[in-house]
Scaffold this motif. Structure first.
Motif, PDB file in Angstrom:
ATOM      1  N   ASP A  73     -83.693 -26.217 -17.308  1.00  0.00           N
ATOM      2  CA  ASP A  73     -83.884 -25.916 -18.714  1.00  0.00           C
ATOM      3  C   ASP A  73     -85.277 -26.358 -19.148  1.00  0.00           C
ATOM      4  OD1 ASP A  73     -83.753 -28.686 -19.042  1.00  0.00           O
ATOM      5  OD2 ASP A  73     -81.737 -28.660 -19.900  1.00  0.00           O
ATOM      6  N   VAL A  74     -85.567 -26.245 -20.432  1.00  0.00           N
ATOM      7  CA  VAL A  74     -86.915 -26.531 -20.918  1.00  0.00           C
ATOM      8  C   VAL A  74     -87.305 -27.979 -20.650  1.00  0.00           C
ATOM      9  CG1 VAL A  74     -88.371 -26.647 -22.976  1.00  0.00           C
ATOM     10  CG2 VAL A  74     -86.834 -24.693 -22.634  1.00  0.00           C
ATOM     11  N   ARG A 129     -85.956 -15.079 -36.073  1.00  0.00           N
ATOM     12  CA  ARG A 129     -85.433 -13.711 -36.251  1.00  0.00           C
ATOM     13  C   ARG A 129     -85.032 -13.064 -34.933  1.00  0.00           C
ATOM     14  NH1 ARG A 129     -90.299 -10.648 -38.480  1.00  0.00           N
ATOM     15  NH2 ARG A 129     -91.223 -11.856 -36.776  1.00  0.00           N
ATOM     16  N   HIS A 130     -85.394 -13.682 -33.813  1.00  0.00           N
ATOM     17  CA  HIS A 130     -85.221 -13.036 -32.502  1.00  0.00           C
ATOM     18  C   HIS A 130     -84.437 -13.926 -31.548  1.00  0.00           C
ATOM     19  CE1 HIS A 130     -88.176 -10.458 -34.230  1.00  0.00           C
ATOM     20  NE2 HIS A 130     -89.225 -11.201 -33.945  1.00  0.00           N
ATOM     21  N   ARG A 131     -83.306 -14.477 -31.982  1.00  0.00           N
ATOM     22  CA  ARG A 131     -82.602 -15.439 -31.151  1.00  0.00           C
ATOM     23  C   ARG A 131     -81.371 -14.844 -30.478  1.00  0.00           C
ATOM     24  NH1 ARG A 131     -83.951 -20.905 -34.035  1.00  0.00           N
ATOM     25  NH2 ARG A 131     -85.888 -21.306 -32.904  1.00  0.00           N
ATOM     26  N   SER A 132     -81.464 -13.575 -30.117  1.00  0.00           N
ATOM     27  CA  SER A 132     -80.453 -12.939 -29.280  1.00  0.00           C
ATOM     28  C   SER A 132     -81.198 -12.099 -28.254  1.00  0.00           C
ATOM     29  CB  SER A 132     -79.519 -12.046 -30.105  1.00  0.00           C
ATOM     30  OG  SER A 132     -80.197 -10.878 -30.537  1.00  0.00           O
ATOM     31  N   PRO A 133     -80.566 -11.807 -27.106  1.00  0.00           N
ATOM     32  CA  PRO A 133     -81.254 -10.975 -26.116  1.00  0.00           C
ATOM     33  C   PRO A 133     -81.695  -9.628 -26.686  1.00  0.00           C
ATOM     34  CG  PRO A 133     -79.363 -12.054 -25.109  1.00  0.00           C
ATOM     35  CD  PRO A 133     -79.291 -12.351 -26.583  1.00  0.00           C
ATOM     36  N   MET A 174     -84.641 -20.261 -23.162  1.00  0.00           N
ATOM     37  CA  MET A 174     -85.656 -19.905 -24.147  1.00  0.00           C
ATOM     38  C   MET A 174     -85.038 -19.674 -25.521  1.00  0.00           C
ATOM     39  SD  MET A 174     -88.388 -16.735 -24.103  1.00  0.00           S
ATOM     40  CE  MET A 174     -87.370 -15.574 -25.020  1.00  0.00           C
ATOM     41  N   LEU A 175     -83.918 -18.959 -25.559  1.00  0.00           N
ATOM     42  CA  LEU A 175     -83.319 -18.603 -26.841  1.00  0.00           C
ATOM     43  C   LEU A 175     -82.644 -19.786 -27.528  1.00  0.00           C
ATOM     44  CD1 LEU A 175     -81.782 -15.108 -25.967  1.00  0.00           C
ATOM     45  CD2 LEU A 175     -83.950 -15.607 -27.115  1.00  0.00           C
TER      46      LEU A 175
END
Length: 249
Positions: A73-74, A129-133, A174-175
């Motif tokens: 993970d990160v 705004r972009h937290r899904s695949p 990432m998400l």
């Protein structure tokens, strides 16, 4: 540039491309994003190395490197980068990351303030705004319409090298990583840099990251999309120089 070095960290292979200067003003470490490699930092590496020592990394599973048995993970990946910096004797460094690389360098700076003097995020993810695949794929598609053909060709080649499976293994990390919370833990100054046409890292999102840091600044490179360090390396380098002048080296 010196020949690449391969370093094993707990069974995970890192690659380091270095340009050393005895009279360096600063030492930079450049960290690519998900799916790609050092090649999307090669132009900025070349510009920065005229005045600075520069190390550009390839992380495990990317750029043709072996895929680890697990998917770090990160926090784990950042700890691996810290080990690499220790082995090559680099530090304190200006840690620069693009896209998911922004998460790795923010986490590195929070974990190891002794190794990192400044943190720079270029096109930081993941925008709230972009937290899904699907949302991330939509933003990526919009960006590809704005990138020059040479950049898109390079990105697609890099995606093919890393492979869909590894990309999908790293994507959940990432998400789920809340970079907007972690920037508050940075003792170092933070520069948030975005291309003015970047649909992946929006302007309001980048302002939120800047304002969440103790010492945050923000720069836009006009008329450039997500890969500003590749499409406009000189303007990006100028922004980094300004940041160091303002915040001290």
């Amino acid at each position: 540039m010196l020949p690449a070095r391969l370093l094993d960290v707990d069974g995970r292979t890192f690659r380091v491309w270095s340009s050393q200067r005895g009279d360096a003003k600063a030492t930079f470490v450049l960290v690519h994003g998900i799916g790609i490699s050092h090649r999307l930092f090669s132009r900025l590496h070349g510009v920065l190395s005229a005045r600075h020592t520069v190390h550009t990394l390839d992380l495990p599973g990317f750029g043709g490197l072996p895929k680890p048995d697990d998917s770090p993970d990160v926090a784990e990946m950042a700890a691996g980068i810290a080990t690499v910096l220790g082995r090559i004797g680099a530090g304190p460094v200006v840690a620069v990351g693009n896209s998911m690389g922004s998460q790795w360098v923010v986490e590195l700076g929070a974990q190891r303030p002794d190794l990192v003097s400044h943190v720079v995020t270029i096109g930081p993810v993941a925008d709230a705004r972009h937290r899904s695949p699907l949302a991330q794929a939509t933003a990526l598609g919009a960006d590809m319409l704005r990138e020059p053909p040479t950049a898109n060709t390079r990105v697609l080649m890099e995606y093919a090298r890393s492979g869909v499976r590894w990309y999908l293994q790293q994507l959940p990390h990432m998400l789920s990583y809340r970079i907007e919370d972690r920037v508050a833990d940075l003792a170092q100054p933070l520069l948030v840099l975005r291309g003015g046409w970047d649909p992946i890292a929006g302007r309001e999102w980048c302002r939120r990251l800047r304002d969440g840091a103790r010492r945050g600044r923000m720069v836009e490179v006009p008329r450039h999309p997500h890969l500003a360090q590749h499409t406009s390396p000189r303007a990006t380098a100028a922004a980094l120089e300004w940041f160091l002048d303002e915040e001290g080296t």
